[in-house]
Design a protein around this motif. Structure first.
Motif, PDB file in Angstrom:
ATOM      1  N   PRO A  47      30.171   1.738  66.333  1.00 36.74           N
ATOM      2  CA  PRO A  47      29.903   3.548  66.288  1.00 36.74           C
ATOM      3  C   PRO A  47      31.212   4.023  66.137  1.00 36.74           C
ATOM      4  O   PRO A  47      31.673   4.709  65.615  1.00 36.74           O
ATOM      5  CB  PRO A  47      28.940   3.515  67.594  1.00 36.74           C
ATOM      6  N   ALA A  51      32.973   5.800  63.018  1.00 33.18           N
ATOM      7  CA  ALA A  51      33.260   7.535  63.498  1.00 33.18           C
ATOM      8  C   ALA A  51      34.054   7.693  62.983  1.00 33.18           C
ATOM      9  O   ALA A  51      35.211   8.773  62.702  1.00 33.18           O
ATOM     10  CB  ALA A  51      32.980   8.068  65.328  1.00 33.18           C
ATOM     11  N   TYR A  70      22.884  10.285  61.001  1.00 38.23           N
ATOM     12  CA  TYR A  70      23.713   9.583  61.884  1.00 38.23           C
ATOM     13  C   TYR A  70      23.784  10.497  62.892  1.00 38.23           C
ATOM     14  O   TYR A  70      25.017  11.760  62.566  1.00 38.23           O
ATOM     15  CB  TYR A  70      23.971   8.686  61.298  1.00 38.23           C
ATOM     16  N   GLY A  71      23.365  11.105  63.277  1.00 39.57           N
ATOM     17  CA  GLY A  71      23.355  12.370  64.408  1.00 39.57           C
ATOM     18  C   GLY A  71      25.029  12.549  64.724  1.00 39.57           C
ATOM     19  O   GLY A  71      25.769  13.601  64.212  1.00 39.57           O
ATOM     20  N   GLU A  72      25.471  11.215  65.276  1.00 43.46           N
ATOM     21  CA  GLU A  72      27.310  10.790  65.897  1.00 43.46           C
ATOM     22  C   GLU A  72      27.984  11.277  64.903  1.00 43.46           C
ATOM     23  O   GLU A  72      29.515  11.434  65.073  1.00 43.46           O
ATOM     24  CB  GLU A  72      26.814   9.729  67.185  1.00 43.46           C
ATOM     25  N   LEU A  73      27.937  10.646  63.600  1.00 48.04           N
ATOM     26  CA  LEU A  73      28.664  10.262  62.419  1.00 48.04           C
ATOM     27  C   LEU A  73      28.776  11.238  61.641  1.00 48.04           C
ATOM     28  O   LEU A  73      29.429  11.813  61.429  1.00 48.04           O
ATOM     29  CB  LEU A  73      28.032   9.072  61.754  1.00 48.04           C
ATOM     30  N   ARG A  75      28.793  14.608  64.065  1.00 48.95           N
ATOM     31  CA  ARG A  75      29.622  15.388  64.205  1.00 48.95           C
ATOM     32  C   ARG A  75      30.909  14.538  64.764  1.00 48.95           C
ATOM     33  O   ARG A  75      31.494  15.761  64.822  1.00 48.95           O
ATOM     34  CB  ARG A  75      28.804  14.456  65.991  1.00 48.95           C
ATOM     35  N   ALA A  76      31.093  14.326  63.729  1.00 46.35           N
ATOM     36  CA  ALA A  76      31.936  13.387  63.759  1.00 46.35           C
ATOM     37  C   ALA A  76      32.657  14.815  62.859  1.00 46.35           C
ATOM     38  O   ALA A  76      33.865  13.920  62.694  1.00 46.35           O
ATOM     39  CB  ALA A  76      32.896  12.226  63.427  1.00 46.35           C
ATOM     40  N   GLU A 134      19.771   9.330  68.118  1.00 48.98           N
ATOM     41  CA  GLU A 134      20.606   9.644  67.100  1.00 48.98           C
ATOM     42  C   GLU A 134      20.437  10.318  66.143  1.00 48.98           C
ATOM     43  O   GLU A 134      19.890  11.452  65.060  1.00 48.98           O
ATOM     44  CB  GLU A 134      22.263   9.575  66.894  1.00 48.98           C
ATOM     45  N   ALA A 139      17.081  15.062  68.334  1.00 47.91           N
ATOM     46  CA  ALA A 139      19.024  14.980  68.550  1.00 47.91           C
ATOM     47  C   ALA A 139      19.356  15.652  67.196  1.00 47.91           C
ATOM     48  O   ALA A 139      20.177  16.499  67.202  1.00 47.91           O
ATOM     49  CB  ALA A 139      19.245  13.493  68.265  1.00 47.91           C
ATOM     50  N   HIS A 140      18.649  15.476  66.515  1.00 51.70           N
ATOM     51  CA  HIS A 140      18.551  16.359  64.926  1.00 51.70           C
ATOM     52  C   HIS A 140      18.345  18.657  65.218  1.00 51.70           C
ATOM     53  O   HIS A 140      19.893  18.849  64.857  1.00 51.70           O
ATOM     54  CB  HIS A 140      18.302  15.972  63.449  1.00 51.70           C
ATOM     55  N   LEU A 143      21.535  19.393  67.950  1.00 49.36           N
ATOM     56  CA  LEU A 143      23.322  18.778  67.441  1.00 49.36           C
ATOM     57  C   LEU A 143      22.940  20.269  66.168  1.00 49.36           C
ATOM     58  O   LEU A 143      24.560  21.569  66.200  1.00 49.36           O
ATOM     59  CB  LEU A 143      23.256  18.038  66.182  1.00 49.36           C
TER      60      LEU A 143
END
Length: 170
Positions: A47, A51, A70-73, A75-76, A134, A139-140, A143
């Motif tokens: 991960p 990112a 992909y929530g964390e991606l 977020r990046a 995520e 999660a979506h 975000l």
């Protein structure tokens, strides 16, 4: 223009990204490219590396369209202040889109291989509102709600007027 598109599988992210890219000439990035180990089936990329790859892509282009679940991606990308588009057309629409999905050669060696995984994909799409992590609806939503930049939630596939509004043409 910078646009980050978030939503469930089958929500229309790739279609919207392709339409925006065609209208603007901006490069479009499917986050599946950075989320998985190249040439391997269902092996996630580290991960932190994924990112970092997304951040590098964002910094290398003045304009871009990035889409994925992909929530964390996603977020990046937000440090670059994109328009965040959350596609939420409902699970039934997502299921219809998955069933009608053309072959994705960047993901599967053949249409037959893709079709062999369809039942798994449909089950995964159905679980959007109950799964955790995520890739979940919760999660979506979090975000999207937490982002203080420009954003749009779309509950229907975008028509020409919505597309023009996203591009600031209307």
């Amino acid at each position: 223009m910078r646009v980050a598109i978030l939503g469930n599988s089958g929500s229309g992210k790739s279609t919207l990204a392709q339409r925006l890219a065609a209208r603007t000439g901006a490069p479009a990035l499917d986050l599946d490219t950075f989320a998985w180990e190249p040439g391997q089936v269902a092996v996630p990329l580290d991960p932190a590396r994924a990112a970092a790859d997304v951040a590098t892509f964002c910094a290398a282009h003045g304009a871009w369209i990035i889409e994925g679940c992909y929530g964390e991606l996603i977020r990046a990308t937000l440090a670059h202040r994109p328009i965040l588009v959350f596609l939420e057309p409902g699970v039934e629409t997502c299921l219809e889109h998955c069933r009608a999905r053309p072959w994705e050669p960047h993901k599967y060696a053949s249409k037959a291989e893709q079709d062999a995984k369809l039942a798994f994909l449909l089950d995964w799409v159905r679980a959007y509102d109950i799964r955790e992590g995520e890739l979940s609806l919760a999660a979506h939503q979090a975000l999207f709600e937490g982002y203080d930049g420009p954003k749009r939630r779309l509950t229907e596939p975008p028509d020409a007027a919505t597309l023009a509004a996203l591009l600031g043409e209307g």
